[in-house]
Design a protein around this motif. Structure first.
Motif, PDB file in Angstrom:
ATOM      1  N   PRO A  54       0.798  -1.231   0.000  1.00 42.44           N
ATOM      2  CA  PRO A  54       0.000   0.000   0.000  1.00 42.44           C
ATOM      3  C   PRO A  54       0.826   1.274   0.000  1.00 42.44           C
ATOM      4  O   PRO A  54       0.311   2.340  -0.347  1.00 42.44           O
ATOM      5  N   ASN A  55       2.108   1.190   0.370  1.00 38.71           N
ATOM      6  CA  ASN A  55       2.942   2.390   0.418  1.00 38.71           C
ATOM      7  C   ASN A  55       3.682   2.651  -0.893  1.00 38.71           C
ATOM      8  O   ASN A  55       4.440   3.607  -1.004  1.00 38.71           O
ATOM      9  N   GLU A  56       3.482   1.757  -1.856  1.00 40.36           N
ATOM     10  CA  GLU A  56       4.094   1.966  -3.176  1.00 40.36           C
ATOM     11  C   GLU A  56       2.989   2.343  -4.155  1.00 40.36           C
ATOM     12  O   GLU A  56       1.865   2.607  -3.761  1.00 40.36           O
ATOM     13  N   GLY A  57       3.303   2.372  -5.438  1.00 42.44           N
ATOM     14  CA  GLY A  57       2.262   2.678  -6.406  1.00 42.44           C
ATOM     15  C   GLY A  57       2.805   3.339  -7.646  1.00 42.44           C
ATOM     16  O   GLY A  57       3.913   3.889  -7.653  1.00 42.44           O
ATOM     17  N   LYS A  58       1.994   3.281  -8.724  1.00 37.86           N
ATOM     18  CA  LYS A  58       2.351   3.951  -9.969  1.00 37.86           C
ATOM     19  C   LYS A  58       1.142   4.729 -10.462  1.00 37.86           C
ATOM     20  O   LYS A  58      -0.015   4.338 -10.258  1.00 37.86           O
ATOM     21  N   VAL A  59       1.418   5.838 -11.110  1.00 40.38           N
ATOM     22  CA  VAL A  59       0.354   6.673 -11.631  1.00 40.38           C
ATOM     23  C   VAL A  59      -0.073   6.132 -12.991  1.00 40.38           C
ATOM     24  O   VAL A  59       0.761   5.691 -13.788  1.00 40.38           O
ATOM     25  N   ILE A  60      -1.396   6.102 -13.248  1.00 36.02           N
ATOM     26  CA  ILE A  60      -1.881   5.525 -14.501  1.00 36.02           C
ATOM     27  C   ILE A  60      -2.642   6.513 -15.369  1.00 36.02           C
ATOM     28  O   ILE A  60      -3.109   6.166 -16.446  1.00 36.02           O
ATOM     29  N   THR A  61      -2.787   7.756 -14.902  1.00 38.16           N
ATOM     30  CA  THR A  61      -3.435   8.781 -15.720  1.00 38.16           C
ATOM     31  C   THR A  61      -2.472   9.945 -15.923  1.00 38.16           C
ATOM     32  O   THR A  61      -1.443  10.041 -15.237  1.00 38.16           O
ATOM     33  N   THR A  62      -2.820  10.827 -16.832  1.00 41.51           N
ATOM     34  CA  THR A  62      -1.878  11.878 -17.249  1.00 41.51           C
ATOM     35  C   THR A  62      -2.511  13.259 -17.249  1.00 41.51           C
ATOM     36  O   THR A  62      -2.201  14.089 -18.099  1.00 41.51           O
ATOM     37  N   SER A  63      -3.414  13.515 -16.308  1.00 40.64           N
ATOM     38  CA  SER A  63      -4.022  14.845 -16.245  1.00 40.64           C
ATOM     39  C   SER A  63      -2.964  15.864 -15.819  1.00 40.64           C
ATOM     40  O   SER A  63      -2.282  15.684 -14.802  1.00 40.64           O
ATOM     41  N   THR A  64      -2.834  16.918 -16.580  1.00 44.27           N
ATOM     42  CA  THR A  64      -1.804  17.929 -16.301  1.00 44.27           C
ATOM     43  C   THR A  64      -2.401  19.276 -15.915  1.00 44.27           C
ATOM     44  O   THR A  64      -1.659  20.198 -15.573  1.00 44.27           O
ATOM     45  N   ASP A  65      -3.729  19.405 -15.974  1.00 42.65           N
ATOM     46  CA  ASP A  65      -4.332  20.702 -15.703  1.00 42.65           C
ATOM     47  C   ASP A  65      -5.396  20.602 -14.612  1.00 42.65           C
ATOM     48  O   ASP A  65      -5.221  21.115 -13.510  1.00 42.65           O
ATOM     49  N   PRO A  75     -16.646  -2.963 -13.329  1.00 42.13           N
ATOM     50  CA  PRO A  75     -17.120  -4.152 -12.607  1.00 42.13           C
ATOM     51  C   PRO A  75     -16.253  -5.394 -12.806  1.00 42.13           C
ATOM     52  O   PRO A  75     -16.138  -6.212 -11.889  1.00 42.13           O
ATOM     53  N   ASP A  76     -15.619  -5.511 -13.982  1.00 38.32           N
ATOM     54  CA  ASP A  76     -14.780  -6.696 -14.216  1.00 38.32           C
ATOM     55  C   ASP A  76     -13.378  -6.561 -13.635  1.00 38.32           C
ATOM     56  O   ASP A  76     -12.579  -7.502 -13.681  1.00 38.32           O
ATOM     57  N   GLY A  77     -13.055  -5.392 -13.074  1.00 42.82           N
ATOM     58  CA  GLY A  77     -11.758  -5.186 -12.435  1.00 42.82           C
ATOM     59  C   GLY A  77     -10.588  -5.061 -13.389  1.00 42.82           C
ATOM     60  O   GLY A  77      -9.440  -4.950 -12.937  1.00 42.82           O
ATOM     61  N   LYS A  78     -10.846  -5.027 -14.700  1.00 41.61           N
ATOM     62  CA  LYS A  78      -9.756  -4.985 -15.672  1.00 41.61           C
ATOM     63  C   LYS A  78      -9.369  -3.558 -16.059  1.00 41.61           C
ATOM     64  O   LYS A  78      -8.337  -3.346 -16.697  1.00 41.61           O
ATOM     65  N   SER A  79     -10.184  -2.596 -15.666  1.00 40.12           N
ATOM     66  CA  SER A  79      -9.886  -1.209 -16.010  1.00 40.12           C
ATOM     67  C   SER A  79     -10.428  -0.301 -14.920  1.00 40.12           C
ATOM     68  O   SER A  79     -11.229  -0.716 -14.070  1.00 40.12           O
ATOM     69  N   ILE A  80      -9.966   0.931 -14.958  1.00 42.32           N
ATOM     70  CA  ILE A  80     -10.470   1.979 -14.070  1.00 42.32           C
ATOM     71  C   ILE A  80     -11.043   3.086 -14.941  1.00 42.32           C
ATOM     72  O   ILE A  80     -10.485   3.419 -15.997  1.00 42.32           O
ATOM     73  N   ASP A 100      -3.895  -3.580 -17.965  1.00 42.71           N
ATOM     74  CA  ASP A 100      -2.832  -4.403 -18.546  1.00 42.71           C
ATOM     75  C   ASP A 100      -1.909  -3.577 -19.427  1.00 42.71           C
ATOM     76  O   ASP A 100      -0.680  -3.681 -19.336  1.00 42.71           O
ATOM     77  N   THR A 101      -2.500  -2.746 -20.272  1.00 38.99           N
ATOM     78  CA  THR A 101      -1.708  -1.975 -21.245  1.00 38.99           C
ATOM     79  C   THR A 101      -1.464  -0.540 -20.801  1.00 38.99           C
ATOM     80  O   THR A 101      -0.615   0.149 -21.364  1.00 38.99           O
ATOM     81  N   LEU A 102      -2.232  -0.069 -19.797  1.00 43.71           N
ATOM     82  CA  LEU A 102      -2.249   1.329 -19.340  1.00 43.71           C
ATOM     83  C   LEU A 102      -2.665   2.283 -20.451  1.00 43.71           C
ATOM     84  O   LEU A 102      -2.428   3.500 -20.375  1.00 43.71           O
ATOM     85  N   GLU A 103      -3.308   1.742 -21.476  1.00 39.28           N
ATOM     86  CA  GLU A 103      -3.842   2.588 -22.545  1.00 39.28           C
ATOM     87  C   GLU A 103      -5.075   3.323 -22.021  1.00 39.28           C
ATOM     88  O   GLU A 103      -5.946   2.737 -21.378  1.00 39.28           O
TER      89      GLU A 103
END
Length: 653
Positions: A54-65, A75-80, A100-103
């Protein structure tokens, strides 16, 4: 103020209104992943990690503003997925990140569109129902979203309904539409055909206190929060085959609020009632044992923010009230509570003040549930009354069909830290306290609703809480309107006012409501005044501070978002113009990239910097100097920089 108050540490604005370290923690449906919001390069984005780290992590979105503020696991847990608007325009689109792809892709790539989640399922994990108003901005067509492919398939073209409800099979079961009386009609849907006649209906008096609360997974039960034939909204279970209703729970003082439901069956396991404080009552014995165990481990308030599909792991938030909120991972089987994060660790050790629930009686006998926070060091015996009267800020909630609640409040804490008592009042028209209290506010904008605020102010003065000549009024949205009303209708009552995105002209407010509110416009007319009738228009004009702007004799600070879809910029422009024409000073701060309130921390911090220095000059509390706080923000000082301590120097810098 006592020496203690004067010497107490000044809580930095950044610690209260800047980005949290982490927020909005969730757990994946299978319990293997954790997610949360945290800043990346100063902007809130979504982060993930495995449950064991829980103390680690990676960012998966790129909002800059603009910060991301609402997200959820598919619901399927495969995406956010998350929703985001542009510049505060409240046209929320849906975005998706494949884990999986972070696309990342835009699920609803439309202009001037606001999406709604119509339905999700416990058994159909790869689809959700969306409402999309890209065809007609007034009405949301229902589409089926295939989460895997991103394909949107039209399910129902909507040309007249305000909302829909689906069951667990993602089958539309109900449509809702406002009726001529300002209430709501509820229609059954079969095979995507809406029945001609409603199966349930409400009058205007029940329109904000009665609503369906969802189906059980098997579709056999429809829950209602229902005030028909009673005052407070009670929880009922309706047999969908027979229509028979069974009372589950009720409370005499407050409407039933939230429910906790079994994630597999959809059956209600617990319910909450929020009068002065929120209280949960368990129906299910096992869930009740879990809540009792948590209650023994945590100080203050707590709740469940996320659950796994098997319901064995919860993400639990905890508001200790006088310490920063914390979030935990609760393993129900192991009975362990693992720290996840503290939202604002910089507040640890700061002199945060308790909030005191109060019942205040209006001049005509209504009980006004209220909340009082006192300056640090002002209440030596802890009885909720200061040792001697202090300056006060009357902080008025928006809506007005909303409410103030007990719990940590950043604005209360900042103002109390600066040396002010802070009083928030649930005036008539506020929600949660039964329909009689709510409907007592109908047609009372600027009248009895305002009287309640005056009565609460007088209570604070008479109780020795507030100094009579040092009471400010402040609020956002309806609270901004109340501020303008306070300085125009009762010009000598308040020492000054702070109006945040408040309407000044109720006629133009109703003319410019967002198009997706059009199906509900009858409610505004029946609760505020109908501009299409001579009597209603006269009522709206009489309640509009704009027409009494020349009565203002006390300092006024106005803040507005240029993209506000609810209270247009013209609402602030009009009264500023009227005050200028009358030769009355005003300070006006405009944010070109904000809407109904300020989402960007740099803008929020800059506004409260201006506000606290304005209040300091007006009613004498402490303030953190402005410094270079305006530089990272987009604040435009349209008028009156000279009326706020240090503002001209800050602009010059």
């Amino acid at each position: 103020m006592t020496t203690t108050a004067e010497n107490a540490p000044l809580i930095p604005r950044d610690a209260l209104f800047g980005n949290p370290t982490r927020a909005a923690g969730q757990i994946s449906p299978d319990g293997k992943m954790l997610s949360w919001l945290a800043p990346k390069d100063g902007v809130l984005n979504i982060w993930v990690t495995t449950r064991d780290k829980p103390n680690e992590g990676k960012v998966i979105t790129t909002s800059t503003d603009r910060p991301i503020r609402q997200y959820f696991w598919a619901p399927d847990g495969k995406s956010i997925m998350y929703v985001q608007d542009k510049g505060g325009d409240e046209n929320f689109l849906l975005y998706q990140i494949d884990l999986d792809t972070l696309e990342e892709k835009t699920v609803t790539p439309f202009e001037n569109t606001r999406i709604q989640i119509v339905g999700a399922s416990e058994t159909i994990k790869d689809k959700v129902l969306l409402g999309v108003n890209n065809r007609n901005p007034q009405f949301h067509d229902v589409h089926m979203l295939d989460i895997t492919t991103g394909e949107l398939t039209l399910v129902y073209e909507n040309n007249g309904y305000a909302g829909f409800m689906a069951d667990d099979t993602l089958t539309l079961r109900m449509a809702m539409r406002q009726n001529a009386e300002g209430g709501t009609d509820y229609f059954n849907i079969e095979n995507n055909e809406v029945s001609a006649e409603p199966f349930e209906t409400t009058a205007m008096e029940d329109s904000l206190t009665t609503a369906p609360a969802g189906y059980t997974t098997d579709g056999s039960i429809l829950y209602w929060l229902d005030s028909r034939g009673r005052n407070t909204a009670a929880l009922f279970a309706q047999d969908t085959a027979t229509g028979e209703k069974t009372l589950i729970a009720q409370d005499d003082k407050a409407d039933l609020g939230g429910t906790i439901r079994d994630p597999k069956t959809g059956v209600v396991e617990a319910y909450s009632v929020n009068y002065l404080q929120n209280k949960w009552t368990a129906i299910d014995e096992e869930l009740g044992a879990a809540l009792n165990w948590l209650d023994g481990k945590l100080d203050g308030d707590f709740g469940i923010s996320s659950r796994t599909d098997d319901d064995r792991t919860w993400i639990v938030w905890n508001d200790p009230l006088t310490a920063p909120s914390a979030t935990y991972i609760y393993d129900r089987d192991a009975e362990t509570l693992t720290p996840f994060y503290t939202s604002r660790p910089e507040l640890e050790g700061m002199p945060l003040q308790p909030m005191h629930p109060r019942e205040i009686t209006s001049r005509d006998g209504l009980t006004l549930p209220s909340y009082l926070t006192l300056p640090v060091g002002s209440d030596s015996d802890g009885d909720g009354t200061p040792d001697e009267a202090v300056p006060m800020v009357l902080l008025v909630h928006g809506g007005p069909w909303a409410r103030d609640s007990y719990g940590f409040n950043s604005i209360h804490q900042m103002l109390a830290n600066r040396g002010y008592a802070v009083l928030s009042v649930n005036f008539r028209g506020s929600t949660g306290f039964g329909k009689d209290f709510l409907n007592a506010g109908n047609m009372e904008w600027g009248l009895k609703m305002h009287d309640d605020l005056i009565d609460a102010t007088d209570w604070a003065i008479n109780e020795g809480v507030a100094l009579p000549d040092k009471v400010a009024i402040m609020g956002g949205s309806y609270g901004g309107y109340a501020t303008l009303a306070g300085l125009t209708f009762t010009p000598d009552k308040f020492a000054c006012g702070v109006d945040i995105v408040g309407p000044s002209n109720l006629e133009t407010l109703l003319e410019t409501i967002p198009p997706y509110w059009a199906p509900l416009v009858k409610m505004f007319h029946t609760r505020m005044g109908d501009p299409n009738t001579e009597e209603g228009l006269a009522l709206l004009k009489a309640a509009s501070p704009l027409y009494k702007a020349d009565q203002i004799v006390k300092p006024l600070l106005i803040a507005q978002g240029a993209n506000d879809p609810r209270v247009k910029q013209a609402e602030s422009d009009q009264i500023v113009g009227a005050m200028k024409e009358a030769g009355i000073p005003v300070t006006y701060v405009l944010y070109p990239d904000e809407g109904h309130g300020f989402a960007k921390p740099s803008n929020n911090i800059s506004f409260f910097a201006v506000a606290e220095n304005f209040l300091s000059e007006c009613i004498g509390g402490r303030s953190e100097p402005l410094g270079d706080v305006l530089a990272p923000s987009t604040a435009e000082i349209v008028e009156g920089a000279e009326h706020v301590k240090g503002l001209e120097d800050a602009l010059g810098g």
